[in-house]
Scaffold this motif. Structure first.
Motif, PDB file in Angstrom:
ATOM      1  N   GLN A   1       0.847  -1.175   0.000  1.00 46.78           N
ATOM      2  CA  GLN A   1       0.000   0.000   0.000  1.00 46.78           C
ATOM      3  C   GLN A   1       0.891   1.236   0.000  1.00 46.78           C
ATOM      4  OE1 GLN A   1      -2.366  -0.109   3.572  1.00 46.78           O
ATOM      5  NE2 GLN A   1      -0.632   0.146   4.927  1.00 46.78           N
ATOM      6  N   ILE A   2       0.304   2.366  -0.323  1.00 44.69           N
ATOM      7  CA  ILE A   2       1.023   3.637  -0.326  1.00 44.69           C
ATOM      8  C   ILE A   2       0.531   4.459   0.861  1.00 44.69           C
ATOM      9  CG2 ILE A   2       1.627   5.671  -1.658  1.00 44.69           C
ATOM     10  CD1 ILE A   2       2.519   3.004  -2.902  1.00 44.69           C
TER      11      ILE A   2
ATOM     12  N   LEU B   1      -6.568   9.802  -8.244  1.00 48.61           N
ATOM     13  CA  LEU B   1      -5.258   9.696  -7.603  1.00 48.61           C
ATOM     14  C   LEU B   1      -4.322   8.884  -8.471  1.00 48.61           C
ATOM     15  CD1 LEU B   1      -6.384   8.995  -3.942  1.00 48.61           C
ATOM     16  CD2 LEU B   1      -4.791  10.813  -4.578  1.00 48.61           C
ATOM     17  N   TYR B   2      -3.052   9.293  -8.462  1.00 49.52           N
ATOM     18  CA  TYR B   2      -2.018   8.583  -9.205  1.00 49.52           C
ATOM     19  C   TYR B   2      -0.776   8.464  -8.319  1.00 49.52           C
ATOM     20  CZ  TYR B   2      -5.039   9.876 -13.091  1.00 49.52           C
ATOM     21  OH  TYR B   2      -6.117  10.054 -13.896  1.00 49.52           O
TER      22      TYR B   2
ATOM     23  N   ILE C   1      -2.986   0.538  -5.185  1.00 55.08           N
ATOM     24  CA  ILE C   1      -2.887   0.747  -6.636  1.00 55.08           C
ATOM     25  C   ILE C   1      -3.797  -0.253  -7.334  1.00 55.08           C
ATOM     26  CG2 ILE C   1      -1.350   0.675  -8.632  1.00 55.08           C
ATOM     27  CD1 ILE C   1       0.921   1.516  -6.791  1.00 55.08           C
ATOM     28  N   ASP C   2      -4.756   0.257  -8.118  1.00 59.08           N
ATOM     29  CA  ASP C   2      -5.691  -0.617  -8.835  1.00 59.08           C
ATOM     30  C   ASP C   2      -5.499  -0.528 -10.343  1.00 59.08           C
ATOM     31  OD1 ASP C   2      -6.659   1.948  -9.158  1.00 59.08           O
ATOM     32  OD2 ASP C   2      -8.769   1.366  -9.031  1.00 59.08           O
ATOM     33  N   ASP C   3      -4.333  -0.055 -10.757  1.00 66.27           N
ATOM     34  CA  ASP C   3      -4.043   0.077 -12.188  1.00 66.27           C
ATOM     35  C   ASP C   3      -3.653  -1.286 -12.754  1.00 66.27           C
ATOM     36  OD1 ASP C   3      -2.884   0.734 -14.724  1.00 66.27           O
ATOM     37  OD2 ASP C   3      -2.572   2.769 -14.003  1.00 66.27           O
ATOM     38  N   PRO C   4      -4.333  -1.750 -13.819  1.00 68.79           N
ATOM     39  CA  PRO C   4      -3.994  -3.056 -14.406  1.00 68.79           C
ATOM     40  C   PRO C   4      -2.586  -3.114 -14.992  1.00 68.79           C
ATOM     41  CG  PRO C   4      -5.577  -1.875 -15.791  1.00 68.79           C
ATOM     42  CD  PRO C   4      -5.474  -1.116 -14.505  1.00 68.79           C
ATOM     43  N   GLU C   5      -1.989  -1.945 -15.258  1.00 67.23           N
ATOM     44  CA  GLU C   5      -0.632  -1.904 -15.805  1.00 67.23           C
ATOM     45  C   GLU C   5       0.432  -2.142 -14.726  1.00 67.23           C
ATOM     46  OE1 GLU C   5       0.232  -1.677 -19.010  1.00 67.23           O
ATOM     47  OE2 GLU C   5      -1.915  -1.745 -19.467  1.00 67.23           O
ATOM     48  N   PHE C   6       0.036  -2.038 -13.453  1.00 69.60           N
ATOM     49  CA  PHE C   6       1.007  -2.183 -12.365  1.00 69.60           C
ATOM     50  C   PHE C   6       1.219  -3.661 -12.071  1.00 69.60           C
ATOM     51  CE2 PHE C   6       2.066  -2.301  -7.757  1.00 69.60           C
ATOM     52  CZ  PHE C   6       3.297  -1.669  -7.849  1.00 69.60           C
ATOM     53  N   ASN C   7       2.451  -4.107 -12.250  1.00 72.55           N
ATOM     54  CA  ASN C   7       2.806  -5.507 -12.045  1.00 72.55           C
ATOM     55  C   ASN C   7       4.141  -5.556 -11.314  1.00 72.55           C
ATOM     56  OD1 ASN C   7       3.801  -8.176 -12.352  1.00 72.55           O
ATOM     57  ND2 ASN C   7       2.478  -8.485 -14.124  1.00 72.55           N
TER      58      ASN C   7
END
Length: 350
Positions: free
Chosen positions: A187-188, A206-207, A241-247
């Motif tokens: 988490q951030i 949010l980003y 982070i719920d971005d699908p690009e984040f791996n």
């Protein structure tokens, strides 16, 4: 907002005076970029840090001297792996004693059942034997459980962030032995001034941008935050982070990494779709009303020439654009006058 409406002719003259006709070139051309900013959006930036979303201070439920602590800080461990062990001897003796009592009580119950079936004992005598058996069984199971818990096992896959004790040290029940962290559940965490917490009452997004991956922003959502500052330093906010690009296999991010949290708040102060761009990004084409910019495509690393409609000057070097651009797009600010549509470019960071 202070601004001045610029006639299209005046703006064209201003830009064309320092521009040159585009020249076709081979190969990538170095350029600098800027992000198209929405004028209906307030952008705030905060310093953040990556923290674990799943962690546990592992501890024994009983006291005793450690005889094994074979993990090191940073070591990866699997679910069920033994992290530490306290001396089990006393618990073994207790287990053996309770086991013997349980076996005796079990045999007595079986004998009482036979005698009861022959009406050789009373119902009351049988129930007393049955109660003794139940107590012996519970004591045996408790001793068995205590013996099992002399070994401290990992409840989930993770790594040892910190050791609180050393081997052969006597530890107390509930005393932390190690801190176990799940590296795949992060988490951030950041702190927001109390004066800014009202931004969450408006539409917002949010980003997160990590320091080791500059220029890449990942969508995030608020997990939780405290309504008031607990110590006056600000309101702690936690994001996921719920971005699908984040791996995590691609982006090597771990606990303790620094990041920047970008908050976009929709304000509705300008006409819908109005954006702001640097005046240096605008190139004058043929005709007084022909103004355009070059929009950068990060996948193809090429630029697209796009006509825009400018509306107003903000300050000395910013222009309000009402048509042709969307907030978040990247446009060329240096090197635009020598570009052609579809040309490949090389982005300069500074």
């Amino acid at each position: 907002m202070s601004g001045k409406l610029i006639p299209v002719l005046a703006l064209a003259a201003l830009i064309s005076s320092c521009s040159q006709p585009p020249v076709k070139e081979q190969g990538p051309r170095p350029v600098k970029l800027a992000e198209v900013v929405s004028l209906n959006r307030v952008e705030k930036s905060f310093s953040g840090v990556v923290s674990p979303d799943q962690f546990s201070d592992l501890a024994f439920k009983m006291s005793g001297p450690l005889i094994s602590l074979n993990v090191e800080e940073g070591q990866k461990i699997r679910t069920g792996q033994v992290v530490a062990e306290i001396d089990p001897q006393d618990f073994k003796w207790e287990f053996e004693a309770k086991k013997a009592s349980y076996q005796t009580a079990e045999a007595q119950l079986q004998r009482a059942e036979k005698l009861l079936s022959k009406q050789a004992i009373s119902k009351q005598e049988y129930e007393s034997t049955e109660a003794a058996y139940s107590n012996a069984k519970a004591a045996f199971e408790y001793a068995q459980n205590q013996l099992t818990q002399t070994k401290l096992r990992a409840p989930f896959d993770g790594f040892i962030q910190k050791k609180y004790v050393e081997n052969y040290q006597k530890v107390q029940a509930g005393q932390g032995i190690v801190c176990l962290i799940n590296p795949n559940k992060l988490q951030i965490q950041y702190t927001m001034p109390e004066s800014s917490i009202n931004y969450f009452s408006n539409p917002y997004s949010l980003y997160v941008e990590f320091d080791n991956y500059k220029g890449i922003r990942f969508k995030a959502k608020v997990k939780e935050y405290v309504e008031a500052s607990p110590d006056g330093s600000g309101v702690p906010v936690f994001l996921y982070i719920d971005d699908p690009e984040f791996n995590l296999d691609k982006y090597k991010v771990a606990v303790g990494f620094s990041c920047r949290v970008i908050l976009h708040v929709e304000t509705g102060s300008f006409n819908e779709g109005a954006v702001m761009i640097p005046i240096s990004s605008i190139v004058a084409g043929e005709g007084n009303n022909n103004m355009y910019v070059f929009v950068y495509n990060s996948q193809s690393q090429k630029v697209e020439r796009r006509q825009i409609k400018e509306e107003e000057l903000l300050g000395k070097d910013r222009v309000v654009v009402t048509e042709g651009l969307q907030a978040g797009e990247k446009i060329v600010t240096a090197g635009a006058t020598r570009l052609v549509d579809g040309q490949q470019v090389k982005v300069l960071t500074d």
